[in-house]
Motif scaffolding. Structure first.
Motif, PDB file in Angstrom:
ATOM      1  N   THR A  30      12.708 -13.279  -1.241  1.00  0.00           N
ATOM      2  CA  THR A  30      13.894 -13.626  -2.030  1.00  0.00           C
ATOM      3  C   THR A  30      13.502 -14.366  -3.305  1.00  0.00           C
ATOM      4  O   THR A  30      14.000 -14.059  -4.397  1.00  0.00           O
ATOM      5  CB  THR A  30      14.856 -14.498  -1.196  1.00  0.00           C
ATOM      6  N   ASP A  31      12.600 -15.311  -3.170  1.00  0.00           N
ATOM      7  CA  ASP A  31      12.143 -16.083  -4.325  1.00  0.00           C
ATOM      8  C   ASP A  31      11.419 -15.200  -5.330  1.00  0.00           C
ATOM      9  O   ASP A  31      11.686 -15.240  -6.539  1.00  0.00           O
ATOM     10  CB  ASP A  31      11.230 -17.216  -3.857  1.00  0.00           C
ATOM     11  N   LEU A  32      10.492 -14.376  -4.843  1.00  0.00           N
ATOM     12  CA  LEU A  32       9.719 -13.514  -5.742  1.00  0.00           C
ATOM     13  C   LEU A  32      10.607 -12.500  -6.452  1.00  0.00           C
ATOM     14  O   LEU A  32      10.446 -12.243  -7.646  1.00  0.00           O
ATOM     15  CB  LEU A  32       8.621 -12.798  -4.953  1.00  0.00           C
ATOM     16  N   ARG A  33      11.541 -11.957  -5.719  1.00  0.00           N
ATOM     17  CA  ARG A  33      12.446 -10.987  -6.340  1.00  0.00           C
ATOM     18  C   ARG A  33      13.345 -11.664  -7.370  1.00  0.00           C
ATOM     19  O   ARG A  33      13.688 -11.079  -8.394  1.00  0.00           O
ATOM     20  CB  ARG A  33      13.298 -10.309  -5.262  1.00  0.00           C
ATOM     21  N   GLY A  34      13.716 -12.908  -7.080  1.00  0.00           N
ATOM     22  CA  GLY A  34      14.527 -13.668  -8.019  1.00  0.00           C
ATOM     23  C   GLY A  34      13.818 -13.932  -9.328  1.00  0.00           C
ATOM     24  O   GLY A  34      14.461 -14.220 -10.349  1.00  0.00           O
ATOM     25  N   ARG A  35      12.492 -13.838  -9.304  1.00  0.00           N
ATOM     26  CA  ARG A  35      11.703 -14.015 -10.525  1.00  0.00           C
ATOM     27  C   ARG A  35      11.535 -12.705 -11.286  1.00  0.00           C
ATOM     28  O   ARG A  35      10.781 -12.642 -12.256  1.00  0.00           O
ATOM     29  CB  ARG A  35      10.330 -14.597 -10.170  1.00  0.00           C
ATOM     30  N   GLY A  36      12.194 -11.659 -10.807  1.00  0.00           N
ATOM     31  CA  GLY A  36      12.140 -10.376 -11.497  1.00  0.00           C
ATOM     32  C   GLY A  36      10.967  -9.495 -11.120  1.00  0.00           C
ATOM     33  O   GLY A  36      10.702  -8.491 -11.789  1.00  0.00           O
ATOM     34  N   LEU A  37      10.264  -9.842 -10.047  1.00  0.00           N
ATOM     35  CA  LEU A  37       9.110  -9.048  -9.633  1.00  0.00           C
ATOM     36  C   LEU A  37       9.549  -7.858  -8.780  1.00  0.00           C
ATOM     37  O   LEU A  37      10.499  -7.955  -8.000  1.00  0.00           O
ATOM     38  CB  LEU A  37       8.132  -9.908  -8.835  1.00  0.00           C
ATOM     39  N   LYS A  38       8.853  -6.745  -8.923  1.00  0.00           N
ATOM     40  CA  LYS A  38       9.064  -5.579  -8.063  1.00  0.00           C
ATOM     41  C   LYS A  38       8.257  -5.788  -6.793  1.00  0.00           C
ATOM     42  O   LYS A  38       7.069  -6.128  -6.844  1.00  0.00           O
ATOM     43  CB  LYS A  38       8.579  -4.311  -8.762  1.00  0.00           C
ATOM     44  N   LEU A  39       8.864  -5.576  -5.643  1.00  0.00           N
ATOM     45  CA  LEU A  39       8.208  -5.787  -4.355  1.00  0.00           C
ATOM     46  C   LEU A  39       8.123  -4.469  -3.593  1.00  0.00           C
ATOM     47  O   LEU A  39       9.147  -3.819  -3.345  1.00  0.00           O
ATOM     48  CB  LEU A  39       8.983  -6.816  -3.527  1.00  0.00           C
ATOM     49  N   VAL A  40       6.902  -4.089  -3.249  1.00  0.00           N
ATOM     50  CA  VAL A  40       6.660  -2.830  -2.550  1.00  0.00           C
ATOM     51  C   VAL A  40       5.873  -3.113  -1.273  1.00  0.00           C
ATOM     52  O   VAL A  40       4.827  -3.761  -1.317  1.00  0.00           O
ATOM     53  CB  VAL A  40       5.876  -1.838  -3.439  1.00  0.00           C
ATOM     54  N   VAL A  41       6.362  -2.645  -0.152  1.00  0.00           N
ATOM     55  CA  VAL A  41       5.654  -2.759   1.119  1.00  0.00           C
ATOM     56  C   VAL A  41       4.697  -1.574   1.225  1.00  0.00           C
ATOM     57  O   VAL A  41       5.099  -0.428   1.028  1.00  0.00           O
ATOM     58  CB  VAL A  41       6.628  -2.760   2.311  1.00  0.00           C
ATOM     59  N   VAL A  42       3.436  -1.859   1.532  1.00  0.00           N
ATOM     60  CA  VAL A  42       2.410  -0.823   1.701  1.00  0.00           C
ATOM     61  C   VAL A  42       1.836  -0.986   3.099  1.00  0.00           C
ATOM     62  O   VAL A  42       1.251  -2.028   3.405  1.00  0.00           O
ATOM     63  CB  VAL A  42       1.278  -0.980   0.661  1.00  0.00           C
ATOM     64  N   SER A  43       2.000   0.028   3.953  1.00  0.00           N
ATOM     65  CA  SER A  43       1.607  -0.167   5.344  1.00  0.00           C
ATOM     66  C   SER A  43       1.109   1.112   5.996  1.00  0.00           C
ATOM     67  O   SER A  43       1.584   2.205   5.697  1.00  0.00           O
ATOM     68  CB  SER A  43       2.811  -0.694   6.136  1.00  0.00           C
ATOM     69  N   ASN A  44       0.153   0.945   6.901  1.00  0.00           N
ATOM     70  CA  ASN A  44      -0.251   2.039   7.780  1.00  0.00           C
ATOM     71  C   ASN A  44       0.790   2.132   8.892  1.00  0.00           C
ATOM     72  O   ASN A  44       0.719   1.412   9.885  1.00  0.00           O
ATOM     73  CB  ASN A  44      -1.656   1.778   8.357  1.00  0.00           C
ATOM     74  N   TRP A  45       1.761   3.000   8.689  1.00  0.00           N
ATOM     75  CA  TRP A  45       2.909   3.084   9.599  1.00  0.00           C
ATOM     76  C   TRP A  45       3.492   4.485   9.483  1.00  0.00           C
ATOM     77  O   TRP A  45       3.203   5.212   8.540  1.00  0.00           O
ATOM     78  CB  TRP A  45       3.956   2.054   9.175  1.00  0.00           C
ATOM     79  N   ASP A  46       4.334   4.836  10.426  1.00  0.00           N
ATOM     80  CA  ASP A  46       5.007   6.134  10.362  1.00  0.00           C
ATOM     81  C   ASP A  46       6.273   6.024   9.520  1.00  0.00           C
ATOM     82  O   ASP A  46       6.535   4.985   8.898  1.00  0.00           O
ATOM     83  CB  ASP A  46       5.317   6.632  11.786  1.00  0.00           C
ATOM     84  N   CYS A  47       7.068   7.092   9.511  1.00  0.00           N
ATOM     85  CA  CYS A  47       8.244   7.134   8.641  1.00  0.00           C
ATOM     86  C   CYS A  47       9.368   6.200   9.077  1.00  0.00           C
ATOM     87  O   CYS A  47      10.365   6.050   8.372  1.00  0.00           O
ATOM     88  CB  CYS A  47       8.772   8.563   8.535  1.00  0.00           C
ATOM     89  N   SER A  48       9.213   5.526  10.217  1.00  0.00           N
ATOM     90  CA  SER A  48      10.286   4.649  10.714  1.00  0.00           C
ATOM     91  C   SER A  48      10.251   3.242  10.128  1.00  0.00           C
ATOM     92  O   SER A  48      11.147   2.445  10.402  1.00  0.00           O
ATOM     93  CB  SER A  48      10.206   4.532  12.241  1.00  0.00           C
TER      94      SER A  48
END
Length: 200
Positions: free
Chosen positions: A92-110
């Motif tokens: 929430t704080d980082l996004r409030g600073r205008g940063l783009k947040l992307v999750v990168v994970s070894n995971w399936d489509c769920s």
């Protein structure tokens, strides 16, 4: 896993669902995890995800020494996740600073559904999984996909993760600044909240 969320220990629930002791449930779960990790890239859509889950459940049942009937339901009911306490405030704080947040994970489509279920999906701009990219960390392709999703160059990005090999070293190889999150100490940061001050 390990950065934003954790798996609630599944063995007690799995043992109860399978009507076996925890040692057998543990053996079954370990076999399931090993099979899943070997095949996770196959689960890039819902149909293939459920096919993989059925196969994982069969592997689990065989390793636990129980019948396969009902194994899928037992497995799925035992898999529960929760966000780390610092995840939502930091995002929430980082996004409030205008940063783009992307999750990168070894995971399936769920993974988007998992993040939604623990209240984090609405706090990020994109979710990039190994199954959807067709490449798992530490492969550079998944980081390149994340950069594309963020709309930035490698030199403008920061990657945070809990694995030296899959996160820190891999991100650095494509030119991304990376931070090791070690919640028990010994890393660059021990809490996601520390990221906020580092990026200030």
């Amino acid at each position: 896993m390990g950065t934003l969320l954790r798996l609630i220990p599944p063995v007690p629930a799995l043992a109860k669902a399978l009507a076996v002791d925890e040692a057998r449930a543990e053996r079954g779960f370990r076999a399931e995890v090993a099979y899943y990790l070997e095949h996770q890239l196959e689960a890039f859509d819902t149909a293939r995800l459920w096919d993989l889950r059925r196969r994982c459940a069969a592997v689990m049942a065989d390793a636990a020494g129980v019948g396969r009937e009902g194994a899928l339901e037992a497995l799925m009911s035992s898999l529960r996740f929760e966000a780390f306490g610092d995840a939502a405030p930091a995002l929430t704080d980082l996004r409030g600073r205008g940063l783009k947040l992307v999750v990168v994970s070894n995971w399936d489509c769920s993974l988007p559904d998992v993040l939604d279920g623990i209240g984090l999906l609405g706090l990020v701009d994109a979710v990039v999984t190994s199954a959807l990219v067709g490449a798992a960390k530490p492969d550079p392709l998944i980081f390149e996909a994340a950069l594309a999703a963020a709309g930035c160059r490698a030199a403008e990005a920061v990657h945070v993760g809990d694995s030296v090999v899959n996160d820190v070293d891999a991100a650095r190889r494509v030119g991304i600044r990376s931070l090791l999150l070690a919640r028990d100490g010994g890393g660059d940061i021990s809490s996601l909240e520390q990221m906020v001050s580092l990026l200030s």
